[in-house]
Design an enzyme around this catalytic site. Structure first.
Site, PDB file in Angstrom:
ATOM      1  N   ASP A  44     -14.654  42.934  -4.251  1.00  0.00           N
ATOM      2  CA  ASP A  44     -15.187  41.768  -4.988  1.00  0.00           C
ATOM      3  C   ASP A  44     -15.942  42.172  -6.255  1.00  0.00           C
ATOM      4  O   ASP A  44     -15.943  41.443  -7.242  1.00  0.00           O
ATOM      5  CB  ASP A  44     -16.059  40.880  -4.085  1.00  0.00           C
ATOM      6  CG  ASP A  44     -17.177  41.653  -3.405  1.00  0.00           C
ATOM      7  OD1 ASP A  44     -17.184  42.899  -3.465  1.00  0.00           O
ATOM      8  OD2 ASP A  44     -18.051  41.020  -2.787  1.00  0.00           O
ATOM      9  N   SER A  83     -13.812  42.473   0.436  1.00  0.00           N
ATOM     10  CA  SER A  83     -15.131  42.982   0.012  1.00  0.00           C
ATOM     11  C   SER A  83     -15.783  43.883   1.051  1.00  0.00           C
ATOM     12  O   SER A  83     -16.914  43.647   1.481  1.00  0.00           O
ATOM     13  CB  SER A  83     -16.051  41.805  -0.290  1.00  0.00           C
ATOM     14  OG  SER A  83     -15.365  40.883  -1.067  1.00  0.00           O
ATOM     15  N   ARG A 126     -11.230  32.255   0.949  1.00  0.00           N
ATOM     16  CA  ARG A 126     -10.624  31.347  -0.027  1.00  0.00           C
ATOM     17  C   ARG A 126      -9.209  31.782  -0.360  1.00  0.00           C
ATOM     18  O   ARG A 126      -8.906  32.970  -0.444  1.00  0.00           O
ATOM     19  CB  ARG A 126     -11.436  31.348  -1.337  1.00  0.00           C
ATOM     20  CG  ARG A 126     -12.716  30.595  -1.224  1.00  0.00           C
ATOM     21  CD  ARG A 126     -13.331  30.359  -2.581  1.00  0.00           C
ATOM     22  NE  ARG A 126     -13.304  31.550  -3.408  1.00  0.00           N
ATOM     23  CZ  ARG A 126     -13.365  31.524  -4.741  1.00  0.00           C
ATOM     24  NH1 ARG A 126     -13.440  30.390  -5.367  1.00  0.00           N
ATOM     25  NH2 ARG A 126     -13.353  32.658  -5.424  1.00  0.00           N
TER      26      ARG A 126
END
Length: 781
Positions: A520, A466, A402
């Site tokens: 994350d 992440s 994203r």
């Protein structure tokens, strides 16, 4: 049992329970609603088998094994089916009324499986509760309903069953007397008393020979002085009421018979209806009227009515006998699944071992060999509310990537406004070269900046990455190892911010100020801390599993300085890689690990994260099929396919008490030809695997919050954990089980879980904002 001298034996028991129950299996029945004037409190919504077991235990002088809970209609059908194999309908017409019949499985959407038939308990007493019998209900029916224990419910039963028939007659007689049509207009207190006319009185009055004499007797007892004409009129009223009952039951039964005929696709149906109930048995005219009307309504059906001699008891015993055979199979299945059930002692041991590994990761002398790496993130504080500006955030953590624009406004009316676009990362890019991966990321950023019309602005950027990184500063992170199916070459051991900056340079289209690389979990913690200042822990329970928290600087031996705190990215997925969880790992865990992209690594994550739960389930199903407990022993090609059983299927399968419909469609989608029993077993397997995952995750979290409490020398800690991840969000039971586990294992901590709305992206922007603020403060100095 005393009478038969069998108190010392633990016998299988069949429990005929003649009230509407929701069943998900044979030995479980949740009472939907009491009928027939029963009103015992604390039973509706409960499993009646459990309640019976509890009562037996309470007595303590004998043992019983309740194998099946059976509705009386089902018991009647089974009893009659023993004598006549054509019997496929069961009816009760007594105090209450109900019917069951053998329906094709393919038509029962609530239960998985297409082959064969299953007995359906219609609970037809509630027919008309939706208003579809209004045109034939009378004022007397309405009055009975209003005065009943359950107004508006069981309307059909109130029109036809023995429990209400006497009352209907009484109400009609009262009205006729009031209008001067009976008893010369006299009404006695007895006639006005509810329940004074019973169904047995109606049966007596309708007898062909002594009926009128009986009528006189019964009416006289009510203080009336009936004339001969009164007795004839009352007999007529009784006949009308009982005839209507027989006709209505005949009409609904005809509906069932028509359905059986259509299901079978035959010109003429030959079938047997097993029947029981005091009204049908005792009333002199009832059975004859019922049979006659049925034959008139379905002339193309040859129906035999078989009176159940031994009621529903014999049928319940037969169902129990079958259940007893299946119970042995269940015992073996339970044995397989018992490896996954962890005691509180075992979970406390997991917590203790996690605490040891946390210490190893924080200490300089053991950091090299530590499995839980406790990586410094250089995030020194949570947001203080003064953050301001426009920031770009990237979020790479799974198969989707994203790009976000985050506008943070401080002051009295703090707000965070976000715009984002999601881009897929193809498998060939995930497992190609590092250059291809970062070029793809930059291509997505370029597309997003075009989309937002912001190509020329040099924005500060936070990069949520992440994967385990060794950070030397806020804007430098060396990738230690890929996880979650990523395999891009030439990235491990490299600074991912450097790789990103190089890819931006190669593109030569725009420039960005990369301020922070963020895990994350840290992003999630920061997002929740912006809303809730007591949030000092971040947890991801999704495709992967990880946690971070604010640790005292003096305990982080890998970083200079003793003042204040720093967020530590635990990378707890690798907990157990040194063998410390081997005593609770099962053969299925070992198989999943051996066949994964990174054997021997991320063992804790492989037991409790979304990416692997489906795979554990698939391996158990294969084993159970080999043992003949599932899918008729046939292993389909699809079941042999790795990763076919996605974790989202677990969430669907466990979604509610009657999710057998979902199980069925999922198993069909997997090419598994399954029966109803298969679905129940699959659901149980899923529940067992996800429960253990939630408990293990809870044990890890209990270790973290207790560590923070001890760091601060507190007897009691109030703390908030920011959580994100599909498993936590979408699975119907995961979060609840995890919360319970934390509460149980860390009783001195009051832990509040806050779901992160859009955690990692917003969090990356907030960390960037905090980073920019601290940078300005430093430059200002």
């Amino acid at each position: 049992m005393e009478k038969h001298n069998i108190k010392d034996k633990k016998l299988p028991v069949g429990f005929t329970f003649s009230f509407p129950c929701q069943q998900t299996k044979l030995d479980e029945g949740y009472l939907i609603t009491w009928t027939k004037r029963f009103k015992a409190s604390g039973v509706e919504g409960m499993d009646v088998v459990q309640l019976l077991n509890k009562a037996i235990k309470k007595r303590g002088d004998y043992e019983a094994d309740i194998m099946a809970v059976v509705n009386d209609t089902v018991g009647t059908m089974m009893t009659c089916g023993f004598d006549d194999q054509r019997c496929e309908v069961g009816i009760i017409i007594g105090t209450g009324t109900n019917a069951c019949y053998m329906e094709e499985l393919r038509h029962i959407d609530l239960v998985e499986g297409d082959e064969g038939r299953m007995c359906v308990n219609t609970e037809w007493g509630a027919f008309g509760d939706d208003g579809r019998l209004e045109d034939i209900r009378t004022e007397f029916d309405r009055e009975i309903d209003r005065g009943s224990l359950n107004p508006g419910k069981q309307l059909f039963e109130k029109m036809v069953s023995g429990m209400y028939m006497g009352e209907l007659v009484r109400l009609i007689l009262v009205k006729m007397a009031r209008e001067g049509l009976l008893f010369e207009g006299r009404i006695t207190p007895e006639l006005l008393t509810k329940g004074k006319i019973e169904t047995k009185h109606i049966s007596a009055i309708e007898k062909s020979k002594e009926g009128l004499t009986k009528a006189r007797e019964i009416l006289s007892k009510l203080g009336l002085e009936p004339s001969a004409d009164d007795c004839i009129a009352v007999q007529h009223v009784c006949a009308i009421v009982s005839f209507r009952s027989a006709n209505l039951v005949a009409a609904t039964l005809a509906g069932i018979l028509m359905r059986l005929k259509e299901n079978k696709g035959v010109q003429r149906l030959r079938t047997t209806v097993g029947i029981d109930g005091s009204l049908y048995k005792m009333h002199p005219q009832y059975s004859r009227r019922l049979h006659k009307t049925v034959r008139r309504l379905v002339p193309d059906c040859d129906v035999r009515f078989l009176l159940s001699e031994s009621g529903s008891g014999k049928g319940a015993a037969m169902v129990t006998a079958v259940a007893y055979r299946l119970a042995e199979q269940s015992r073996q299945i339970a044995q397989i699944l018992s490896e996954f059930s962890l005691t509180t002692e075992q979970l406390l041991e997991v917590k203790k071992r996690m605490t040891t590994e946390i210490q190893n990761g924080l200490s300089k002398s053991t950091q090299d060999i530590a499995t839980v790496k406790m990586l410094p993130t250089f995030v020194r504080s949570t947001p203080d509310g003064t953050e301001n500006g426009d920031f770009l955030a990237l979020d790479l953590g799974g198969t989707n990537f994203r790009v976000l624009l985050v506008k943070i406004r401080s002051g009295k009316r703090r707000s965070v406004e976000m715009h984002n676009k999601i881009y897929a990362i193809p498998l060939e890019v995930m497992q190609g070269t590092g250059e291809e991966l970062f070029d793809h990321i930059v291509h997505c950023i370029s597309d997003f900046l075009d989309y937002m019309g912001m190509k020329n602005a040099r924005l500060p950027l936070g990069f949520t990455f992440s994967f385990p990184c060794l950070q030397t500063s806020l804007d430098a992170g060396i990738l230690m190892t890929w996880t979650k199916g990523f395999k891009a070459t030439d990235c491990e051991g490299e600074d991912v911010v450097g790789l990103l900056r190089e890819a931006i340079k190669r593109r030569e289209e725009f420039d960005l100020d990369v301020v922070a690389v963020v895990n994350d979990t840290v992003g999630t913690m920061m997002t929740c801390a912006y809303e809730e200042p007591t949030c000092e822990v971040g947890l991801i329970a999704g495709t992967g599993s990880n946690a971070c928290y604010m640790e005292e600087m003096k305990n982080i031996e890998m970083v200079e300085g003793d003042e204040g705190q720093m967020c530590v990215n635990m990378e707890w997925g690798a907990f157990g890689d040194n063998g410390c969880l081997d005593d609770i790992r099962t053969e299925y865990d070992r198989t999943v690990d051996e066949l994964s992209l990174n054997p021997g690594k991320q063992r804790y994550e492989k037991m409790c994260s979304g990416m692997y739960l489906g795979e554990i389930v698939r391996n158990i199903l294969i084993d159970m099929t080999k043992k003949g407990f599932l899918f008729r022993g046939q292993i389909s090609e699809t079941l042999k396919t790795r990763s076919i059983f996605e974790t989202k299927f677990l969430s669907q399968i466990e979604s509610d008490r009657l999710a057998l419909l979902q199980v069925r469609s999922i198993l069909q989608h997997l090419g598994l030809d399954s029966t109803c029993d298969d679905s129940i077993i699959v659901k149980e397997v899923c529940g067992t695997v996800s429960r253990r995952a939630a408990q293990l995750c809870g044990a890890g979290m209990a270790a973290v919050v207790d560590k923070i409490r001890e760091n601060r020398g507190l007897d009691h800690l109030d703390i908030t954990v920011g959580v994100d991840g599909t498993l936590y969000k979408l699975h119907p039971h995961f979060s609840l089980i995890m919360h319970q586990t934390v509460k149980e294992l860390a009783p001195n901590c009051n832990v509040n879980f806050l779901l992160s709305e859009d955690g990692s992206g917003k969090g990356a922007a907030l960390i960037t904002a905090v980073g920019c603020r601290l940078r300005q403060e430093l430059n200002g100095k």
